[in-house]
Design a protein around this motif. Structure first.
Motif, PDB file in Angstrom:
ATOM      1  N   PRO A   1      30.988  18.604   3.285  1.00 21.25           N
ATOM      2  CA  PRO A   1      30.330  19.833   2.826  1.00 21.25           C
ATOM      3  C   PRO A   1      30.584  20.097   1.340  1.00 21.25           C
ATOM      4  N   THR A   2      29.590  20.659   0.690  1.00 20.09           N
ATOM      5  CA  THR A   2      29.693  20.975  -0.736  1.00 20.09           C
ATOM      6  C   THR A   2      29.499  22.469  -0.989  1.00 20.09           C
ATOM      7  N   GLU A   3      29.658  23.284   0.047  1.00 18.11           N
ATOM      8  CA  GLU A   3      29.555  24.724  -0.113  1.00 18.11           C
ATOM      9  C   GLU A   3      30.467  25.399   0.901  1.00 18.11           C
ATOM     10  N   ALA A   4      30.749  26.661   0.681  1.00 16.21           N
ATOM     11  CA  ALA A   4      31.616  27.431   1.575  1.00 16.21           C
ATOM     12  C   ALA A   4      30.886  28.678   2.032  1.00 16.21           C
TER      13      ALA A   4
ATOM     14  N   ASP B   1      35.442  18.705   9.256  1.00 15.68           N
ATOM     15  CA  ASP B   1      36.287  17.916  10.142  1.00 15.68           C
ATOM     16  C   ASP B   1      37.621  17.660   9.470  1.00 15.68           C
ATOM     17  N   GLN B   2      38.635  17.449  10.273  1.00 12.91           N
ATOM     18  CA  GLN B   2      39.920  17.071   9.722  1.00 12.91           C
ATOM     19  C   GLN B   2      39.794  15.706   9.048  1.00 12.91           C
ATOM     20  N   GLY B   3      40.379  15.591   7.874  1.00 11.12           N
ATOM     21  CA  GLY B   3      40.278  14.363   7.103  1.00 11.12           C
ATOM     22  C   GLY B   3      39.178  14.390   6.066  1.00 11.12           C
ATOM     23  N   GLU B   4      38.271  15.357   6.127  1.00 13.59           N
ATOM     24  CA  GLU B   4      37.222  15.500   5.120  1.00 13.59           C
ATOM     25  C   GLU B   4      37.742  16.277   3.918  1.00 13.59           C
ATOM     26  N   THR B   5      37.193  15.965   2.757  1.00  9.48           N
ATOM     27  CA  THR B   5      37.489  16.717   1.546  1.00  9.48           C
ATOM     28  C   THR B   5      36.257  17.519   1.175  1.00  9.48           C
ATOM     29  N   ALA B   6      36.291  18.801   1.464  1.00  5.13           N
ATOM     30  CA  ALA B   6      35.151  19.682   1.189  1.00  5.13           C
ATOM     31  C   ALA B   6      35.280  20.286  -0.197  1.00  5.13           C
ATOM     32  N   THR B   7      34.165  20.481  -0.845  1.00  2.23           N
ATOM     33  CA  THR B   7      34.121  21.098  -2.170  1.00  2.23           C
ATOM     34  C   THR B   7      33.164  22.277  -2.151  1.00  2.23           C
ATOM     35  N   ALA B   8      33.352  23.168  -3.098  1.00  3.39           N
ATOM     36  CA  ALA B   8      32.464  24.331  -3.200  1.00  3.39           C
ATOM     37  C   ALA B   8      32.607  24.949  -4.581  1.00  3.39           C
ATOM     38  N   SER B   9      31.510  25.470  -5.080  1.00  5.86           N
ATOM     39  CA  SER B   9      31.501  26.226  -6.330  1.00  5.86           C
ATOM     40  C   SER B   9      31.417  27.705  -5.994  1.00  5.86           C
ATOM     41  N   GLY B  10      32.098  28.523  -6.769  1.00  7.88           N
ATOM     42  CA  GLY B  10      32.088  29.952  -6.508  1.00  7.88           C
ATOM     43  C   GLY B  10      32.461  30.738  -7.741  1.00  7.88           C
ATOM     44  N   SER B  11      32.725  31.992  -7.528  1.00  8.61           N
ATOM     45  CA  SER B  11      33.116  32.886  -8.610  1.00  8.61           C
ATOM     46  C   SER B  11      34.439  33.543  -8.245  1.00  8.61           C
ATOM     47  N   ALA B  12      35.247  33.779  -9.240  1.00  6.49           N
ATOM     48  CA  ALA B  12      36.506  34.467  -9.016  1.00  6.49           C
ATOM     49  C   ALA B  12      36.225  35.849  -8.431  1.00  6.49           C
ATOM     50  N   GLY B  13      36.878  36.153  -7.336  1.00  6.54           N
ATOM     51  CA  GLY B  13      36.630  37.398  -6.623  1.00  6.54           C
ATOM     52  C   GLY B  13      35.871  37.192  -5.337  1.00  6.54           C
ATOM     53  N   ASP B  14      35.232  36.012  -5.153  1.00  7.02           N
ATOM     54  CA  ASP B  14      34.533  35.716  -3.908  1.00  7.02           C
ATOM     55  C   ASP B  14      35.533  35.381  -2.801  1.00  7.02           C
ATOM     56  N   TYR B  15      35.099  35.589  -1.565  1.00  2.00           N
ATOM     57  CA  TYR B  15      35.838  35.113  -0.398  1.00  2.00           C
ATOM     58  C   TYR B  15      35.149  33.840   0.083  1.00  2.00           C
ATOM     59  N   LEU B  16      35.871  32.747   0.122  1.00  2.00           N
ATOM     60  CA  LEU B  16      35.333  31.462   0.552  1.00  2.00           C
ATOM     61  C   LEU B  16      35.919  31.107   1.913  1.00  2.00           C
ATOM     62  N   TYR B  17      35.048  30.732   2.863  1.00  2.00           N
ATOM     63  CA  TYR B  17      35.467  30.481   4.238  1.00  2.00           C
ATOM     64  C   TYR B  17      35.052  29.083   4.687  1.00  2.00           C
TER      65      TYR B  17
END
Length: 281
Positions: free
Chosen positions: A46-49, A60-76
């Protein structure tokens, strides 16, 4: 001489039984110590949160997920954790070149949205002004197959990760950040086994799927398939909760106890016989 022959016959048998009994227990333990899923190298991670529990991005366990966001956001994000596993959540936040001191925190919640305590790891860290990145980690307690209703023990099912910054200044709100998240786990084995199991893993939410596996509705706007839980689950499915290597150790102990009893009886019987005096002595 009689006692010597009995001793040399019993000890090799004990050693052989110990090797045969403990061999199956040692080999799976070494094999299961690796993460339950291999790292993703095909770009499918995944490339988003998500921005809430309901919209958390599944990984999945073992995956490296990435995401772009803004300071102050809640990422899940959300991931599956099964019985006997001890998950480890690691997060890295890349900060902009210009920023004031920022405090970041990673929290983990179970399928009932109960916040789970970290055994160890830097769950909260403060990045000084101008720091390029901050790394966070949370090692959960071992997932149990069953627990009392009043307990806060981690149970098999979906787990949620929330990453956010705390107490930001007005100047830092909205600054772009890049995040990286990875979840691995270690198989603890029979040491974490308990007598009992859940009827179903704690996987919230129910969806309806059509025959081809896709979500859909029928002509009347209703569901067009059987109700199923969320698609997130371990690659090898949820464990039944009754089997563990503790059964192997129990069987090995029973075999060794039986052999020890036979050996002790034989030694006692041999040493208790009257010594035969050769004729003419």
């Amino acid at each position: 001489m009689r006692i010597t022959r009995v001793t040399t016959g019993v000890l090799p048998a004990l050693g052989l039984a110990l090797g045969l009994a403990l061999g199956p227990a040692v080999a799976p333990a070494a094999a299961d110590a690796s993460p339950s899923a291999s790292p993703s190298g095909d770009g499918s991670a995944p490339t988003e949160a998500g921005t809430s529990f309901r919209t958390a991005t599944e990984i999945d366990q073992g995956e490296t997920a990435t995401a772009s966001g803004s300071a102050g956001d809640y990422l899940y994000w959300s991931f599956p954790a099964d019985t006997g596993r001890r998950p480890t959540v690691k997060a890295t936040v890349k900060l902009p070149k210009s920023h004031t001191a920022q405090t970041w925190q990673v929290d983990v919640y179970d399928g009932l949205r109960r916040r789970q305590a970290c055994q160890y790891g830097a769950q909260t860290r403060t990045a000084a002004a101008g720091t390029a990145s901050v790394e966070l980690a949370c090692v959960l307690r071992t997932v149990r197959a069953w627990a009392e209703p009043w307990a806060d023990d981690p149970l098999p099912g979906t787990y949620y990760v929330r990453l956010t910054a705390l107490g930001l200044t007005a100047g830092d709100l909205g600054l772009p950040v890049e995040t990286t998240l990875r979840v691995d786990s270690k198989d603890i084995g029979g040491a974490a086994a308990v007598d009992g199991s859940l009827a179903e893993p704690l996987v919230p939410g129910a969806a309806f799927r059509s025959k081809d596996g896709e979500n859909g509705t029928d002509a009347k706007g209703g569901s067009s398939g059987p109700a199923v839980l969320s698609s997130i689950e371990p690659d090898d499915g949820w464990s039944s909760g009754w089997w563990s290597d503790r059964w192997v150790w129990t069987a090995a102990g029973a075999v060794l106890a039986a052999l020890a009893g036979i050996g002790g009886y034989t030694l006692t019987r041999g040493s208790g016989r009257p010594r035969q005096v050769p004729p003419g002595a």
